[in-house]
Motif scaffolding. Structure first.
Motif, PDB file in Angstrom:
ATOM      1  N   GLY A   1     -73.281-119.121  11.702  1.00 48.88           N
ATOM      2  CA  GLY A   1     -73.432-119.883  12.926  1.00 48.88           C
ATOM      3  C   GLY A   1     -72.317-120.888  13.117  1.00 48.88           C
ATOM      4  N   ASN A   2     -72.276-121.479  14.307  1.00 48.12           N
ATOM      5  CA  ASN A   2     -71.295-122.516  14.608  1.00 48.12           C
ATOM      6  C   ASN A   2     -71.914-123.510  15.572  1.00 48.12           C
ATOM      7  N   ALA A   3     -71.320-124.678  15.604  1.00 46.09           N
ATOM      8  CA  ALA A   3     -71.787-125.735  16.496  1.00 46.09           C
ATOM      9  C   ALA A   3     -70.591-126.602  16.856  1.00 46.09           C
ATOM     10  N   PHE A   4     -70.713-127.357  17.912  1.00 48.37           N
ATOM     11  CA  PHE A   4     -69.639-128.269  18.291  1.00 48.37           C
ATOM     12  C   PHE A   4     -70.226-129.599  18.731  1.00 48.37           C
ATOM     13  N   LEU A   5     -69.408-130.623  18.625  1.00 48.61           N
ATOM     14  CA  LEU A   5     -69.819-131.970  19.015  1.00 48.61           C
ATOM     15  C   LEU A   5     -68.618-132.675  19.613  1.00 48.61           C
ATOM     16  N   ASN A   6     -68.785-133.253  20.778  1.00 50.15           N
ATOM     17  CA  ASN A   6     -67.739-134.035  21.422  1.00 50.15           C
ATOM     18  C   ASN A   6     -67.673-135.397  20.730  1.00 50.15           C
ATOM     19  N   LEU A   7     -66.516-135.762  20.191  1.00 57.03           N
ATOM     20  CA  LEU A   7     -66.354-137.030  19.479  1.00 57.03           C
ATOM     21  C   LEU A   7     -65.998-138.197  20.414  1.00 57.03           C
ATOM     22  N   GLN A   8     -65.799-137.914  21.693  1.00 60.02           N
ATOM     23  CA  GLN A   8     -65.414-138.982  22.625  1.00 60.02           C
ATOM     24  C   GLN A   8     -66.436-140.117  22.683  1.00 60.02           C
ATOM     25  N   PRO A   9     -67.753-139.850  22.687  1.00 57.21           N
ATOM     26  CA  PRO A   9     -68.707-140.968  22.676  1.00 57.21           C
ATOM     27  C   PRO A   9     -68.566-141.856  21.433  1.00 57.21           C
ATOM     28  N   LEU A  10     -68.250-141.258  20.279  1.00 52.65           N
ATOM     29  CA  LEU A  10     -68.041-142.034  19.055  1.00 52.65           C
ATOM     30  C   LEU A  10     -66.792-142.911  19.180  1.00 52.65           C
ATOM     31  N   VAL A  11     -65.731-142.352  19.740  1.00 52.95           N
ATOM     32  CA  VAL A  11     -64.488-143.102  19.952  1.00 52.95           C
ATOM     33  C   VAL A  11     -64.723-144.246  20.936  1.00 52.95           C
ATOM     34  N   SER A  12     -65.447-143.979  22.020  1.00 56.90           N
ATOM     35  CA  SER A  12     -65.761-145.028  23.000  1.00 56.90           C
ATOM     36  C   SER A  12     -66.592-146.141  22.370  1.00 56.90           C
ATOM     37  N   ALA A  13     -67.531-145.753  21.505  1.00 58.56           N
ATOM     38  CA  ALA A  13     -68.346-146.752  20.816  1.00 58.56           C
ATOM     39  C   ALA A  13     -67.494-147.601  19.873  1.00 58.56           C
ATOM     40  N   ALA A  14     -66.510-146.994  19.229  1.00 54.32           N
ATOM     41  CA  ALA A  14     -65.616-147.755  18.339  1.00 54.32           C
ATOM     42  C   ALA A  14     -64.789-148.758  19.134  1.00 54.32           C
ATOM     43  N   ARG A  15     -64.348-148.360  20.313  1.00 53.28           N
ATOM     44  CA  ARG A  15     -63.613-149.301  21.174  1.00 53.28           C
ATOM     45  C   ARG A  15     -64.521-150.449  21.599  1.00 53.28           C
ATOM     46  N   LEU A  16     -65.782-150.133  21.927  1.00 53.61           N
ATOM     47  CA  LEU A  16     -66.753-151.160  22.303  1.00 53.61           C
ATOM     48  C   LEU A  16     -66.989-152.114  21.137  1.00 53.61           C
ATOM     49  N   ARG A  17     -67.089-151.560  19.918  1.00 55.18           N
ATOM     50  CA  ARG A  17     -67.237-152.394  18.714  1.00 55.18           C
ATOM     51  C   ARG A  17     -66.101-153.411  18.639  1.00 55.18           C
ATOM     52  N   ASP A  18     -64.879-152.940  18.884  1.00 56.98           N
ATOM     53  CA  ASP A  18     -63.714-153.824  18.804  1.00 56.98           C
ATOM     54  C   ASP A  18     -63.715-154.871  19.911  1.00 56.98           C
ATOM     55  N   ILE A  19     -64.129-154.480  21.123  1.00 52.19           N
ATOM     56  CA  ILE A  19     -64.183-155.414  22.247  1.00 52.19           C
ATOM     57  C   ILE A  19     -65.231-156.495  21.981  1.00 52.19           C
ATOM     58  N   LEU A  20     -66.398-156.076  21.482  1.00 54.14           N
ATOM     59  CA  LEU A  20     -67.491-157.021  21.216  1.00 54.14           C
ATOM     60  C   LEU A  20     -67.285-157.814  19.934  1.00 54.14           C
ATOM     61  N   GLY A  21     -66.416-157.317  19.050  1.00 52.13           N
ATOM     62  CA  GLY A  21     -66.184-157.999  17.784  1.00 52.13           C
ATOM     63  C   GLY A  21     -67.349-157.877  16.812  1.00 52.13           C
ATOM     64  N   VAL A  22     -68.084-156.768  16.889  1.00 53.06           N
ATOM     65  CA  VAL A  22     -69.229-156.559  16.004  1.00 53.06           C
ATOM     66  C   VAL A  22     -68.718-156.207  14.608  1.00 53.06           C
ATOM     67  N   SER A  23     -69.123-156.979  13.599  1.00 52.98           N
ATOM     68  CA  SER A  23     -68.655-156.686  12.242  1.00 52.98           C
ATOM     69  C   SER A  23     -69.732-156.807  11.180  1.00 52.98           C
ATOM     70  N   SER A  24     -70.889-157.351  11.529  1.00 55.00           N
ATOM     71  CA  SER A  24     -71.958-157.454  10.535  1.00 55.00           C
ATOM     72  C   SER A  24     -73.287-157.097  11.177  1.00 55.00           C
ATOM     73  N   GLY A  25     -74.258-156.756  10.342  1.00 54.13           N
ATOM     74  CA  GLY A  25     -75.567-156.360  10.845  1.00 54.13           C
ATOM     75  C   GLY A  25     -75.526-154.966  11.429  1.00 54.13           C
ATOM     76  N   GLU A  26     -76.553-154.633  12.224  1.00 53.32           N
ATOM     77  CA  GLU A  26     -76.639-153.313  12.849  1.00 53.32           C
ATOM     78  C   GLU A  26     -76.859-153.467  14.344  1.00 53.32           C
ATOM     79  N   THR A  27     -76.030-152.787  15.129  1.00 52.54           N
ATOM     80  CA  THR A  27     -76.099-152.841  16.582  1.00 52.54           C
ATOM     81  C   THR A  27     -76.014-151.432  17.144  1.00 52.54           C
ATOM     82  N   THR A  28     -76.913-151.057  18.048  1.00 56.13           N
ATOM     83  CA  THR A  28     -76.808-149.773  18.727  1.00 56.13           C
ATOM     84  C   THR A  28     -75.809-149.924  19.860  1.00 56.13           C
ATOM     85  N   LEU A  29     -74.759-149.078  19.832  1.00 49.37           N
ATOM     86  CA  LEU A  29     -73.689-149.156  20.822  1.00 49.37           C
ATOM     87  C   LEU A  29     -73.864-148.153  21.961  1.00 49.37           C
ATOM     88  N   ARG A  30     -74.487-147.016  21.646  1.00 48.25           N
ATOM     89  CA  ARG A  30     -74.574-145.963  22.655  1.00 48.25           C
ATOM     90  C   ARG A  30     -75.588-144.918  22.227  1.00 48.25           C
TER      91      ARG A  30
END
Length: 134
Positions: free
Chosen positions: A52-81
């Motif tokens: 079998g095979n499967a695929f996943l678009n990584l763009q939402p993960l990349v967008s969430a990483a950019r949001l992390r950087d904009i918000l300055g989240v570095s500790s604890g746990e935060t749902t980004l998307r």
């Protein structure tokens, strides 16, 4: 050169309802492709069987990483998307992208295509690169 958001880490957690391709079991492995890059392991005893095979678009993960950087989240746990199953992925169910102590992580269940059954659970992390001074 584009911006560097971190190092991509993929953890294969488990598979379930995988098809049996050998006599009583199978020895499955995961092939990861990112653009033209591949990471894989081959079956040394006999030819490989398609499981079998499967695929996943990584763009939402990349967008969430950019949001992390904009918000300055570095500790604890935060749902980004949240990401829902659609034609851009093989998600079985909705998946959250979280920032946990600076790491952007997504736990996903992917439905395998091209076979009778099978799902694989992955944890995908985008970890900030840590540079050290020498």
């Amino acid at each position: 050169m584009g911006e560097q958001l971190g190092q991509l880490k993929i953890i294969v957690v488990q598979g379930k309802r995988l098809v049996i391709r050998d006599f009583k079991s199978s020895d499955p492995y995961v092939v990861l492709k990112l653009g033209n890059q591949e990471v894989f392991d081959k079956d040394l005893l006999k030819s490989d069987d398609k499981m079998g095979n499967a695929f996943l678009n990584l763009q939402p993960l990349v967008s969430a990483a950019r949001l992390r950087d904009i918000l300055g989240v570095s500790s604890g746990e935060t749902t980004l998307r949240k990401v829902i199953p659609d034609n851009e992925n093989c998600l079985v169910r909705e998946s959250s992208i979280n920032c946990v102590n600076g790491e952007v992580a997504q736990n996903v269940w992917l439905r395998l295509r091209g076979v009778e059954s099978g799902e694989v659970e992955l944890t995908i992390k985008l970890v900030k690169n840590v540079t050290t001074k020498t």
